[in-house]
Design an enzyme around this catalytic site. Structure first.
Site, PDB file in Angstrom:
ATOM      1  CE  LYS A   1      -5.621  -1.537   0.995  1.00 39.62           C
ATOM      2  NZ  LYS A   1      -5.491  -2.591  -0.050  1.00 39.62           N
TER       3      LYS A   1
ATOM      4  CE  LYS B   1      -7.780  -3.427   4.335  1.00 41.32           C
ATOM      5  NZ  LYS B   1      -7.435  -4.349   3.244  1.00 41.32           N
TER       6      LYS B   1
END
Length: 351
Positions: A224, A277
């Site tokens: 992330k 992500k």
């Protein structure tokens, strides 16, 4: 005239013979493999998109009788639990298989230093999961585990003291593990920690395994990044930091090595699935080479908005732009695609 014609015949013959040898010995013709629609479909089987590949992120709020439009995300809303059938019923008919549930606290006075509303039994996520599990038992319910939406400081963990600007990793792990456990009690099928604290996968797995939830898988937001593309999400979840930023615990966008180290660590700690992500294809591809675990990617709110506004400006049709983008994510190696376009895609794949 005669000399020119003979030279032309000689050159033509040499060119043909040379091309023939070159063609047969060293060059692969691609055109035959894509000369028919079925052949083209066969070449794309590993990047096919079905309803099973899709997860729809949903924002649930603490306000009753609510359907609030999210201004930076066209066609997306904050939903109260009592309004969820308006959203879910038509999607179930289209073939929806999975939801990723996020909470949105509309009353700032309910937020505190430890994010008590994250797993309060009267909080939005707990209530929504219980309701959805009761009324839509066939849906796979994934619960995002983080504290930023519920803390008064808007960060993803707990600070040493009220005046500190340094997160206490151990306190944060304890709190995140508690939230994960309570979401399991509410009925979550998958726990999805997005906080990016060090060691949180191991801590959460230990908590679940030791308290009767060994069967509940953990999908880690392993890679992330500290991306600017989360802007619309922070509007939707009311999760903007009150000070500073998240660059000391989310990954630098330009780093090629840290996401790989993070994925390796989370796998070692027991992650059942991993996530990239935003959905950077190079990192997805590297992750695919590393593991046979299911790989998910999150087409985040900024990507959603960019595609929407580009289509509105006439750059391409929305359908073609979205489908090409998620096909690329499947081609890169992603098994699961979390996207706000899920309702639209469920229609498009049936056409």
């Amino acid at each position: 005239g005669m000399l020119t014609r003979n030279l032309h015949k000689t050159l033509k013959k040499q060119k043909y013979q040379g091309h023939c040898r070159y063609h047969r010995e060293t060059v692969l013709d691609l055109h035959p493999s894509i000369s028919h629609k079925v052949l083209r479909d066969w070449s794309q089987i590993r990047s096919n998109i079905t309803s099973t590949n899709l997860v729809y992120p949903v924002f649930v709020t603490d306000s009753p009788n609510t359907k609030n439009a999210i201004s930076s995300m066209p066609e997306q809303y904050q939903w109260s639990t009592d309004k969820l059938p308006e959203l879910i019923d038509p999607l179930m008919e289209k073939g929806l298989k999975s939801l990723l549930v996020f909470g949105a606290i509309t009353d700032p006075s309910c937020k505190d230093a430890t994010g008590i509303m994250a797993d309060d039994t009267k909080g939005p996520v707990y209530r929504a999961i219980k309701y959805l599990k009761e009324h839509y038992p066939e849906l796979l319910l994934m619960a995002d585990v983080c504290l930023c939406q519920y803390t008064d400081h808007g960060h993803c963990g707990i600070f040493d003291t009220e005046k500190s600007e340094r997160l206490n990793n151990e306190k944060s792990l304890d709190r995140l593990s508690e939230v994960a456990y309570n979401y399991c009690q509410a009925g979550a099928d998958v726990i999805a920690p997005s906080d990016m604290m060090d060691g949180r996968i191991g801590a959460i797995k230990d908590t679940l395994n030791n308290n009767g939830y060994r069967h509940v898988p953990v999908m880690s937001y392993s890679a992330k990044f500290a991306s600017c593309l989360y802007g619309p999400f922070r509007d939707a979840a009311h999760s903007k930091p009150a000070f500073g930023n998240r660059q000391t615990y989310q990954l630098p966008v330009g780093s090629p090595s840290l996401p790989i180290l993070a994925i390796e660590r989370d796998i070692q700690e027991g992650a059942d699935m991993i996530m990239v992500k935003p959905a950077f294809p190079d990192i997805i591809s590297k992750a695919r080479d590393m593991t046979d675990l299911p790989i998910s990617c999150y087409q985040v709110s900024g990507e959603y908005a960019m595609l929407w506004h580009a289509a509105e400006a006439g750059c391409f049709s929305l359908k073609e732009g979205v489908m090409e983008s998620i096909t690329g994510l499947r081609r890169a190696g992603s098994d699961i695609i979390i996207t706000y376009y899920t309702p639209r895609i469920l229609d498009w794949i049936k056409e």
